[in-house]
Write an enzyme that holds these catalytic residues in place. Structure first.
Site, PDB file in Angstrom:
ATOM      1  N   ASP A 110      -5.978 -16.113  10.674  1.00  0.00           N
ATOM      2  CA  ASP A 110      -7.439 -16.083  10.787  1.00  0.00           C
ATOM      3  C   ASP A 110      -8.048 -15.237   9.667  1.00  0.00           C
ATOM      4  O   ASP A 110      -9.010 -15.654   9.003  1.00  0.00           O
ATOM      5  CB  ASP A 110      -7.856 -15.474  12.131  1.00  0.00           C
ATOM      6  CG  ASP A 110      -7.485 -16.318  13.327  1.00  0.00           C
ATOM      7  OD1 ASP A 110      -8.302 -17.150  13.730  1.00  0.00           O
ATOM      8  OD2 ASP A 110      -6.372 -16.141  13.867  1.00  0.00           O
ATOM      9  N   THR A 178      -7.063 -21.090  17.624  1.00  0.00           N
ATOM     10  CA  THR A 178      -6.141 -19.978  17.395  1.00  0.00           C
ATOM     11  C   THR A 178      -5.108 -19.869  18.509  1.00  0.00           C
ATOM     12  O   THR A 178      -3.931 -19.565  18.251  1.00  0.00           O
ATOM     13  CB  THR A 178      -6.918 -18.654  17.260  1.00  0.00           C
ATOM     14  OG1 THR A 178      -7.808 -18.742  16.142  1.00  0.00           O
ATOM     15  CG2 THR A 178      -5.972 -17.487  17.037  1.00  0.00           C
ATOM     16  N   ASP A 299     -17.681 -23.322  15.823  1.00  0.00           N
ATOM     17  CA  ASP A 299     -16.704 -24.254  16.384  1.00  0.00           C
ATOM     18  C   ASP A 299     -17.191 -25.703  16.323  1.00  0.00           C
ATOM     19  O   ASP A 299     -16.375 -26.626  16.262  1.00  0.00           O
ATOM     20  CB  ASP A 299     -16.404 -23.911  17.849  1.00  0.00           C
ATOM     21  CG  ASP A 299     -15.593 -22.640  18.000  1.00  0.00           C
ATOM     22  OD1 ASP A 299     -14.660 -22.431  17.218  1.00  0.00           O
ATOM     23  OD2 ASP A 299     -15.904 -21.846  18.915  1.00  0.00           O
TER      24      ASP A 299
END
Length: 358
Positions: A110, A178, A299
Site C-alpha cells: 500500500d 488489501t 474505492d
C-alpha cells in the site's frame, strides 16, 4: 599645405570623427533593436517562467495528458504491489476498523504504491488536488518525472481537452482489496486512478498488477474496454463484497427468485470489471454490482467513471448521483449496472436502502 589644397585643423578632425561615430552608433543601435525584437517574438518563453509540465497557460490542465499520466501511475503503483507480494515482505498491520468492525489492513505494498502514484501525478500536475487512501509522508517525498509520452492508443481515441485546474480532483487507490492481498487472493487486487471535474467522474483507470491488464475510459472521449453483449435482467448475477454477501442475498432472492446468483468478491475495482468485457479467465462476470454499506470514494470513483464513459450507471441505493468533492466517503451504498434499466433495478430493490443503515 595639405594635398588638394585643403588644410585640416585638429579641431576639424575631432568634429569629423565625432560625427562619424554618431552615424555608426545610430545605424548599429537600430540593427540591435531589430534583432532583439525578432528574438523576443520567436522565443516568447524566454520572457517569463517556463510553463510546468502537465499545466497549460492560465491554470488549465489537458485531460488527455492527465489520462496518460493516470495510466502510468496505476501501472507504476502496480509494480510495487506485485514486487512486495511476490517477495512476501508485506509487513501487514492493522490501521483501524471499518464501521462494521472489520479490521483494515495496511501493508508495505500500500505504502510504496501510494508513494509512487502520488508523486508521479503531483510532479506532472502540481496544481491539481490529489486525494489518496493512504497518508503521504513528507519525509518520503520524491520527484517522479513524467516523460510526457502519450500512448498511441490514447492518442488515437482521445482528443486534447483543457479544463481549469481548480475544477479537478484526482482520487487514487494505491491498493484496492488489501485484505485479499494479505490472503494472497491476487485476482481481486487492483490499483486505481480517477479524475473528477466539478465533482463528476470523467476519467477512470483500473489496473490489475498480477496480470498487467489495464482498463481505462474517459467520458465523452473513448476507452480501451467495452460492455458485454448481453446482461440478464430477470435473474441477474449480483456481485457483492465478501463481508456482507448474506445481506444482499436475502433481499435479492425475494425480488428476483431463488435462482438469483450472488457472487462474493473482493475489491471494488474487480467488481466493476465483472460488469464488463474483460478478456481474462479468472475475471468473474456479473450483471449488477451492489454495495450496502459505507464506502470510500477512492474505492469507487474510477469504476464510476469507466461505467459513465460506456453508458452505464453507478448511483446510491436510492438512485442519487455520487459527488466526488467534499468528504471522502459515500454514505448511501451503491448499485451499478450497464445496458440495463437502472431505474427499474432501484425500484425493484427498495429494501436494500434500509439494509445499508443497519
Amino acid at each position: 599645405m595639405a594635398p588638394m589644397g585643403i588644410r585640416l585643423s585638429p579641431l576639424g578632425m575631432a568634429v569629423f570623427c565625432l560625427l562619424g561615430l554618431g552615424v555608426l552608433y545610430h545605424l548599429y543601435s537600430g540593427f540591435l533593436a531589430g534583432r532583439f525584437a525578432f528574438f523576443m517574438l520567436s522565443e516568447p518563453a524566454a520572457a517569463g517562467p517556463e510553463t510546468p509540465h502537465g499545466s497549460a497557460a492560465g491554470g488549465a490542465v489537458d485531460l488527455r495528458e492527465l489520462l496518460a499520466v493516470s495510466v502510468l501511475a496505476a501501472t507504476r503503483g502496480g509494480e510495487e504491489v506485485k514486487r512486495v507480494r511476490e517477495g512476501n515482505v508485506l509487513n501487514a498491520k492493522a490501521k483501524g476498523k471499518t464501521r462494521e468492525g472489520a479490521e483494515e489492513q495496511l501493508t508495505t505494498g500500500d505504502l510504496l504504491s501510494n508513494r509512487r502514484m502520488f508523486y508521479l501525478l503531483k510532479s506532472a500536475f502540481p496544481a491539481v488536488q490529489i486525494n489518496s487512501e493512504e497518508r503521504v509522508d513528507t519525509a518520503d517525498q520524491e520527484t517522479v518525472p513524467w516523460d510526457r509520452i502519450i500512448p498511441e492508443d490514447i492518442k488515437q481515441k482521445i482528443q486534447p481537452k483543457e479544463v481549469p485546474a481548480e475544477s479537478v480532483t484526482v482520487w487514487i487507490d494505491p491498493l484496492d482489496a488489501t485484505q485479499e492481498y494479505t490472503e494472497d487472493l491476487r485476482q481481486y487486487v487492483t490499483t486505481m486512478v480517477c479524475v473528477a471535474v466539478n465533482g463528476k467522474p470523467v476519467i477512470g483507470v483500473i489496473h490489475k498488477p498480477f496480470s498487467s491488464y489495464t482498463a481505462w475510459a474517459m467520458v465523452d472521449g473513448g476507452s480501451n474496454i467495452k460492455a458485454r453483449s448481453s446482461y440478464n435482467e430477470r435473474t441477474p448475477r449480483i456481485i457483492v463484497s465478501r463481508s456482507h454477501a448474506g445481506k444482499v442475498e436475502q433481499v435479492a432472492r425475494q425480488t428476483f427468485g431463488n435462482k438469483t446468483v450472488i457472487i462474493p468478491a473482493g475489491g471494488a475495482g474487480y467488481k466493476v470489471l465483472a460488469l464488463l468485457d474483460v478478456p481474462e479467465k479468472n475475471q468473474e462476470e456479473a450483471d449488477v454490482y451492489i454495495h450496502v454499506t459505507y464506502i470510500k470514494k477512492w474505492d469507487i470513483c474510477a469504476g464510476n467513471a469507466v461505467l459513465r464513459a460506456l453508458g452505464g450507471h453507478m448511483t446510491t441505493l436510492t438512485g442519487e448521483e455520487i459527488s466526488y468533492t467534499g468528504s471522502d466517503g459515500n454514505e448511501g451504498g451503491l448499485i451499478a449496472s450497464i445496458n440495463m434499466n437502472h431505474k427499474a433495478l432501484i425500484e425493484k430493490l427498495p429494501d436494500l436502502e434500509k439494509t445499508s443503515h443497519k
